[in-house]
Design an enzyme around this catalytic site. Structure first.
Site, PDB file in Angstrom:
ATOM      1  N   LYS A  98       0.839  -1.202   0.000  1.00 24.34           N
ATOM      2  CA  LYS A  98       0.000   0.000   0.000  1.00 24.34           C
ATOM      3  C   LYS A  98       0.871   1.248   0.000  1.00 24.34           C
ATOM      4  CE  LYS A  98      -3.729  -0.487   2.450  1.00 24.34           C
ATOM      5  NZ  LYS A  98      -4.322  -0.755   3.776  1.00 24.34           N
ATOM      6  N   ARG A 143      -3.117   3.268   8.499  1.00 23.23           N
ATOM      7  CA  ARG A 143      -3.466   2.089   7.690  1.00 23.23           C
ATOM      8  C   ARG A 143      -2.349   1.055   7.663  1.00 23.23           C
ATOM      9  NH1 ARG A 143      -4.678   4.633   1.950  1.00 23.23           N
ATOM     10  NH2 ARG A 143      -5.924   2.746   1.675  1.00 23.23           N
ATOM     11  N   GLY A 170      -8.074  -6.739   4.245  1.00 17.94           N
ATOM     12  CA  GLY A 170      -8.934  -6.773   5.417  1.00 17.94           C
ATOM     13  C   GLY A 170      -8.411  -7.584   6.589  1.00 17.94           C
ATOM     14  N   MET A 221      -5.706  -6.961   8.468  1.00 17.46           N
ATOM     15  CA  MET A 221      -5.094  -6.185   9.552  1.00 17.46           C
ATOM     16  C   MET A 221      -5.879  -4.897   9.751  1.00 17.46           C
ATOM     17  SD  MET A 221      -1.071  -6.765   8.908  1.00 17.46           S
ATOM     18  CE  MET A 221      -1.168  -6.164   7.252  1.00 17.46           C
ATOM     19  N   ARG A 246      -3.229  -1.618  -6.242  1.00 14.94           N
ATOM     20  CA  ARG A 246      -2.444  -2.844  -6.083  1.00 14.94           C
ATOM     21  C   ARG A 246      -2.844  -3.817  -7.187  1.00 14.94           C
ATOM     22  NH1 ARG A 246      -5.611  -4.365  -0.674  1.00 14.94           N
ATOM     23  NH2 ARG A 246      -7.625  -4.865  -1.590  1.00 14.94           N
ATOM     24  N   HIS A 248     -16.216  -8.195   0.857  1.00 14.38           N
ATOM     25  CA  HIS A 248     -15.196  -9.021   1.492  1.00 14.38           C
ATOM     26  C   HIS A 248     -15.300 -10.486   1.085  1.00 14.38           C
ATOM     27  CE1 HIS A 248     -13.712 -11.506   4.879  1.00 14.38           C
ATOM     28  NE2 HIS A 248     -12.681 -10.690   4.768  1.00 14.38           N
ATOM     29  N   SER A 255      12.198 -45.693 -16.778  1.00 16.90           N
ATOM     30  CA  SER A 255      11.066 -44.901 -16.310  1.00 16.90           C
ATOM     31  C   SER A 255      11.024 -45.042 -14.791  1.00 16.90           C
ATOM     32  CB  SER A 255       9.768 -45.416 -16.932  1.00 16.90           C
ATOM     33  OG  SER A 255       8.676 -44.717 -16.376  1.00 16.90           O
ATOM     34  N   CYS A 304       6.978 -42.129 -14.167  1.00 17.92           N
ATOM     35  CA  CYS A 304       5.561 -42.448 -14.328  1.00 17.92           C
ATOM     36  C   CYS A 304       4.843 -42.570 -12.986  1.00 17.92           C
ATOM     37  CB  CYS A 304       5.384 -43.725 -15.144  1.00 17.92           C
ATOM     38  SG  CYS A 304       6.112 -45.173 -14.361  1.00 17.92           S
ATOM     39  N   TYR A 355      11.044 -36.713 -20.196  1.00 23.11           N
ATOM     40  CA  TYR A 355       9.609 -36.423 -20.091  1.00 23.11           C
ATOM     41  C   TYR A 355       9.125 -36.774 -18.694  1.00 23.11           C
ATOM     42  CZ  TYR A 355       8.865 -41.433 -20.256  1.00 23.11           C
ATOM     43  OH  TYR A 355       8.891 -42.760 -19.938  1.00 23.11           O
TER      44      TYR A 355
HETATM   45  P1  ADP Z   1      -7.623  -2.376   3.729  1.00 23.86           P
HETATM   46  O1  ADP Z   1      -6.217  -2.755   3.514  1.00 23.86           O
HETATM   47  O2  ADP Z   1      -8.358  -3.249   4.643  1.00 23.86           O
HETATM   48  O3  ADP Z   1      -8.319  -2.089   2.428  1.00 23.86           O
HETATM   49  P2  ADP Z   1      -7.297   0.470   4.016  1.00 23.86           P
HETATM   50  O4  ADP Z   1      -6.128   0.959   4.763  1.00 23.86           O
HETATM   51  O5  ADP Z   1      -7.150   0.492   2.532  1.00 23.86           O
HETATM   52  O6  ADP Z   1      -7.603  -0.998   4.526  1.00 23.86           O
HETATM   53  O7  ADP Z   1      -8.522   1.331   4.472  1.00 23.86           O
HETATM   54  C1  ADP Z   1      -9.837   0.915   4.622  1.00 23.86           C
HETATM   55  C2  ADP Z   1     -10.805   1.879   3.930  1.00 23.86           C
HETATM   56  O8  ADP Z   1     -10.656   3.213   4.379  1.00 23.86           O
HETATM   57  C3  ADP Z   1     -10.594   1.898   2.443  1.00 23.86           C
HETATM   58  O9  ADP Z   1     -11.831   1.949   1.809  1.00 23.86           O
HETATM   59  C4  ADP Z   1      -9.847   3.182   2.225  1.00 23.86           C
HETATM   60  O10 ADP Z   1     -10.069   3.694   0.948  1.00 23.86           O
HETATM   61  C5  ADP Z   1     -10.394   4.086   3.304  1.00 23.86           C
HETATM   62  N1  ADP Z   1      -9.379   5.082   3.687  1.00 23.86           N
HETATM   63  C6  ADP Z   1      -8.173   4.820   4.188  1.00 23.86           C
HETATM   64  N2  ADP Z   1      -7.465   5.953   4.387  1.00 23.86           N
HETATM   65  C7  ADP Z   1      -8.266   6.965   4.006  1.00 23.86           C
HETATM   66  C8  ADP Z   1      -8.109   8.392   3.970  1.00 23.86           C
HETATM   67  N3  ADP Z   1      -6.974   8.989   4.346  1.00 23.86           N
HETATM   68  N4  ADP Z   1      -9.140   9.121   3.521  1.00 23.86           N
HETATM   69  C9  ADP Z   1     -10.281   8.519   3.130  1.00 23.86           C
HETATM   70  N5  ADP Z   1     -10.502   7.197   3.150  1.00 23.86           N
HETATM   71  C10 ADP Z   1      -9.502   6.403   3.581  1.00 23.86           C
HETATM   72 MG    MG Z   2      -7.692  -0.935   1.093  1.00 25.42          MG
END
Ligand code: ADP
Ligand code: MG
Ligand code: MG
Length: 917
Positions: free
Chosen positions: A34, A103, A112, A114, A347, A466, A798, A866, A886
């Site tokens: 990220k 984040r 999702g 962490m 990503r 999710h 073989s 084989c 082979y």
């Molecule tokens: P995950 O890895 O679980 O997707 P994220 O870190 O991407 O977690 O964040 C979860 C949600 O919060 C995502 O939808 C993301 O776009 C939103 N988000 C994270 N940081 C910001 C920010 N600075 N402003 C607005 N929305 C945010």
């Molecule tokens: Mg995200």
């Protein structure tokens, strides 16, 4: 104590990180996926809110010591100062407050798994200030209650219920259905209620000190790396625990400021089918989590073109560039704040097996990536998943559809319905049941139940929810948003129009079409011919493996990579193998032909014959049918080699069961029945005479052929008569006769010349000239060790690695797999089951030695495998490394093996064959 170093990098410092980390992979390792994506986008001029990343190195220090490393926090505060300048706002300043998100983000994305906390920097005072600034109290209180909630659930691990309950109660009291109906006053009341709930649970007030908030949130993100959820996920995906997570502090942008604001997620191509069309969803007046959680019904991304065309075009332009830049399908998150677009994440997107292949092939055809790269992007597991069973088309025509939802992850799943993750996992693991997990929607802590299940069904959420994302990643068939289903979690039932399905009932889930059925629908394997992208890709894979200079032989000659052949006993299997791309038959087991009902009685009489002449008489009866078997096989494999193994199992396998026969005899005696008794008694005596205390190591294979040469003589005659007949019909036949279970060259010296004489006689009689070989299986360690001698006679080897593994370890496979193998693997005594993946150090070494010594005697010795390992990618790689010509595997695994052969060829391209030293 760790030395002071740079733990924190602003997004725009990416060039510096690159220098320090040495490569982009290193940057990803340090900043996480990220963080590196945000930094990379910032560099490319994409609108990303200002922010910085705390490195995974800091996380790993924190995990060791339980404390932030020296200097880290000072660096955070310094970076925050810069971000304040960039954003033109100040953290904790009510007159112009900066809010941030905190984040998680590891090297490999773990969607999702962490923690992430939004709206950090809000407290009572700041909230007042923001209301004055924005004139939008609804937005401010909505944001504030989200912070309290996220803080409680993620930083302090409080149950979701703690906050969900008061919210539901409040909405019910007001008669609201949706969050959208909540007013400023309502959210204000909720903030107060949440704070009370927080205090009650925590024993202290929700922290008003914004720096304390940031510190606790950062710690929580670090700690979430070692949370159960994250650990389970890493175990299931093979990600190392040592990598750690980075923490990204990002200026908040708000999608919940009204109807000119919104938030969404999108894939640059369809992650389910691979189609080259953006697929995404968004919500107006909402914050990030809402879309992914699947709690509100979202809009399709195309609709944004109507409501905010300028933003839509900018978005399409940015995502198009991102895809070109990363040369892969991107999964992006964005937020629109009062008409301005912000990118929050990019990503490489998770995808299904089908789309993995389509996207790889398409991108290669578009010139974005080369063919080698396309082949490398598709793992053998992906091909495996694609060829998994689908529901039978005919069965589907007559079945009644119970419900329909979004086809989120393709494939057919049949199982018993369970309404929570723990029960689904328990039933699957402890009771070995097939399960389908059914939920309104899923959350990160449901993943263990999903992985354990055959399929997943939810009544809410869309294609990016999710449940959908996780299911696609793990190749679990999944339907989401089947909204006509009412799930009653308390009574453990689901219902559609009064039709009730109880927990434990069988259902069938078609993730390809989105249809749900009650009961068990039959499945069948999909046909390869329809998978045009896969065929294209496999064609490229074959081209790679067939390159004439992929391997260098010990004597310096250049050689191609592995071919893939198949194990097939019947013409129909051979035809399937050929249609799956096999270039030969590596193993045809002839004994199956003896078991057929019309033949077995003759086989038994042949075995019990007392003289050679009598035996030959019965064998002559079998000859025509056996000839026909081979005829069909040769025809199916026109132009390709066919290896036929002479009879291998001990004779008792063809006889009636001794115990059963004994019972019959006793019953007849007791009842005084005399008719047929004598025959049964004689038969019983003969079977007793055949008894061996360890038949698998007794009279079988070549030993049996030496004891009763008439059987294999008949077989060889049948092979060559069929071969000659086929040749006359214009079919190109290349028979190879394989002698099983050789332990010493003397055995070959005894039997092989007799068999060759028959081959010569038949071809002379029939006046045809055809190429053939005589060779042996290498499945006894002594054969491997004396391979140099064996190759004086054997024209090919073989490796029968099932037996070779049994005898090298001294394990009987059945006993080992039933009793101690699981314990051995769990205790780390064995790295894995050696019957599934070849043991390179032991069994593999014997193979290597056998090839070296064999080729010293006979430089053009043909070598194959084989055993079941011939279809296992890791074992295939080893076969490439040591110089097999082979691998031969089950027809169904041929496509997987073709890909694995190409991967091995690319990995070791142009390298010398590994000789044992
Ligand atoms: P995950 O890895 O679980 O997707 P994220 O870190 O991407 O977690 O964040 C979860 C949600 O919060 C995502 O939808 C993301 O776009 C939103 N988000 C994270 N940081 C910001 C920010 N600075 N402003 C607005 N929305 C945010
Ligand atoms: Mg995200
Ligand atoms: Mg064997």
């Amino acid at each position: 104590m760790a030395k002071s170093k740079k733990w924190v990098y602003l997004f725009e410092e990416v060039a510096e990180v690159e220098k320090y980390a040495g490569s982009w992979d290193g940057v990803r390792g340090l900043l996480g996926g990220k963080g590196s994506g945000l930094a990379d986008m910032t560099r490319a001029g994409v609108p990303v809110p200002p922010g910085f990343t705390i490195t995974t190195e800091a996380c790993n220090e924190f995990r060791k010591t339980g404390k932030f490393p020296l200097d880290m926090w000072d660096q955070v505060l310094a970076a925050l100062k810069v971000v304040e300048q960039q954003a033109g706002k100040k953290f904790g300043d009510p007159s112009n407050p900066l809010l941030v998100s905190c984040r998680s983000g590891a090297k490999f994305s773990m969607p999702g798994m962490m923690n992430t906390i939004l709206n950090i920097g809000l407290n009572d005072e700041v909230a007042e200030g923001m209301i004055n600034l924005t004139g939008n109290p609804r937005f401010v209180y909505d944001s504030y209650r989200r912070l309290v909630e996220m803080f409680g659930t993620t930083v302090f691990n409080f149950d979701d219920e703690l906050f969900e309950h008061p919210l539901d109660e409040y909405k019910a009291g007001k008669g609201y259905k949706l969050d959208i109906e909540m007013t400023a006053e309502d959210w204000k009341a909720l903030v107060a209620a949440f704070k009370v709930a927080f205090k009650k649970q925590a024993g202290f007030d929700f922290p008003q000190d914004v720096f304390k908030q940031l510190e606790l949130a950062t710690k929580a993100v670090f700690e979430s790396w070692m949370g159960k959820r994250a650990i389970d996920y890493r175990k299931a995906t093979g990600i190392s625990d040592d990598l750690g997570t980075a923490v990204n502090i990002v200026t908040m942008v708000f999608g919940n400021m009204g109807d000119d604001s919104g938030t969404g997620v999108a894939f640059t191509r369809n992650p389910s089918t691979g189609d080259k069309k953006m697929m995404g969803e968004y919500l107006l007046n909402a914050q990030g989590e809402d879309v992914v959680a699947g709690i509100r019904n979202t809009d399709q991304i195309e609709n944004l073109n109507k409501t905010m065309p300028a933003v839509y075009h900018q978005f399409m332009d940015i995502t198009g560039k991102l895809e070109k830049h990363y040369k892969d399908m991107q999964d992006v998150e964005f937020t629109i704040e009062r008409g301005k677009l912000w990118m929050l994440q990019t990503r490489n997107g998770k995808r299904t097996a089908k789309s993995t292949i389509k996207i790889a092939v398409d991108m290669s055809n578009e010139g974005l990536i080369g063919r080698e790269e396309a082949v490398l992007r598709v793992t053998p597991e992906v091909v495996d998943a694609l060829l998994h069973p689908q529901f039978d088309e005919n069965a589907k025509k007559t079945a009644v559809v119970y419900a329909k939802g979004v086809n989120a992850s393709p494939g057919a799943a049949v199982g018993q319905a369970y309404f929570d993750a723990d029960t689904a996992e328990k039933m699957a693991k402890e009771n070995k049941q097939q399960t389908i997990m059914v939920r309104p929607f899923t959350k990160p802590d449901d993943v263990h139940g999903m992985i354990a299940s055959q399929g997943v069904l939810t009544s809410e959420g869309g294609a990016t929810s999710h449940a959908a994302v996780v299911a696609r990643q793990f190749g679990i068939p999944c339907i989401v948003g089947a909204s006509m289903i009412k799930i009653d979690l308390e009574n453990r039932i689901m219902e559609v129009d009064g039709k009730v399905v109880r927990e434990g009932e069988w259902i069938s889930v078609d993730g390809t079409t989105g249809q749900v059925y009650v009961g068990k629908l039959p499945t069948s394997a999909p046909s390869l011919e329809e998978q045009t992208d896969l065929l294209t890709l496999l064609g490229w894979a074959d081209d790679i493996a067939a390159r004439k200079d992929i391997r260098i032989l010990p004597d310096g000659r250049k050689a191609p990579g592995l071919q893939v052949w198949a194990n097939a006993d019947y013409p129909k299997d051979a035809r399937r193998a050929r249609s799956y791309g096999a270039k030969g038959i590596g193993l045809c087991r002839t004994e199956h032909m003896f078991f057929e009902t019309e033949r077995l009685p003759i086989v038994q009489k042949m075995i019990l014959a007392e003289t050679s002449a009598e035996r030959t008489g019965y064998l002559n009866q079998l000859l025509p049918t056996q000839r026909k078997d081979f005829d069909g096989l040769f025809e199916a494999m026109d132009g390709y080699p066919v290896i036929i193994r002479l009879i291998d199992p001990p004779l008792h396998e063809f006889m009636p069961d001794e115990e059963k026969l004994f019972e019959e005899v006793v019953t007849m005696r007791v009842k005084g029945q005399t008719e047929g008794l004598k025959e049964k008694e004689d038969l019983l005596a003969s079977i007793k005479a055949l008894h061996e205390s360890n038949p698998m190591m007794g009279l079988r294979g070549v030993r049996l052929s030496i004891a009763m040469p008439e059987i294999v003589e008949m077989q060889v005659r049948a092979i060559f008569e069929a071969a000659a007949d086929c040749t006359k019909r214009g079919i190109v036949v290349r028979p190879e006769v394989m002698i099983p279970l050789t332990g010493t060259v003397k055995e070959l010296e005894w039997i092989q010349p007799r068999l060759i004489r028959i081959a010569k006689t038949v071809t002379e009689e029939k006046k045809v000239d055809l190429p053939y070989k005589f060779g042996t299986m290498i499945e006894i360690p002594r054969a491997a060790v004396t391979a140099g001698e064996i190759a004086t006679l054997a024209e090919f080897f073989s490796f029968g690695t099932n037996d070779l593994t049994q005898m090298t370890y001294g394990y009987s496979r059945d006993d080992a797999e039933r009793n101690f193998l699981v314990t051995y693997v769990a205790a780390g005594i064995l790295p894995r089951n050696p019957f599934q993946t070849l043991d390179r150090e032991g069994v593999g070494k014997l193979m290597q030695m056998a090839i070296n010594d064999g080729r010293k005697t006979r430089p053009d010795l043909e070598v194959g495998i084989c055993g079941e390992h011939g279809g296992d990618p890791d074992s295939i790689e080893w076969c490439h490394m040591i110089g097999n010509n082979y691998v031969s595997c089950s027809p169904f695994r041929v496509p997987i093996a073709r890909l694995a052969a190409a991967h091995a060829a690319l990995k070791y391209s142009g390298q010398k064959i590994a000789e044992d030293k």
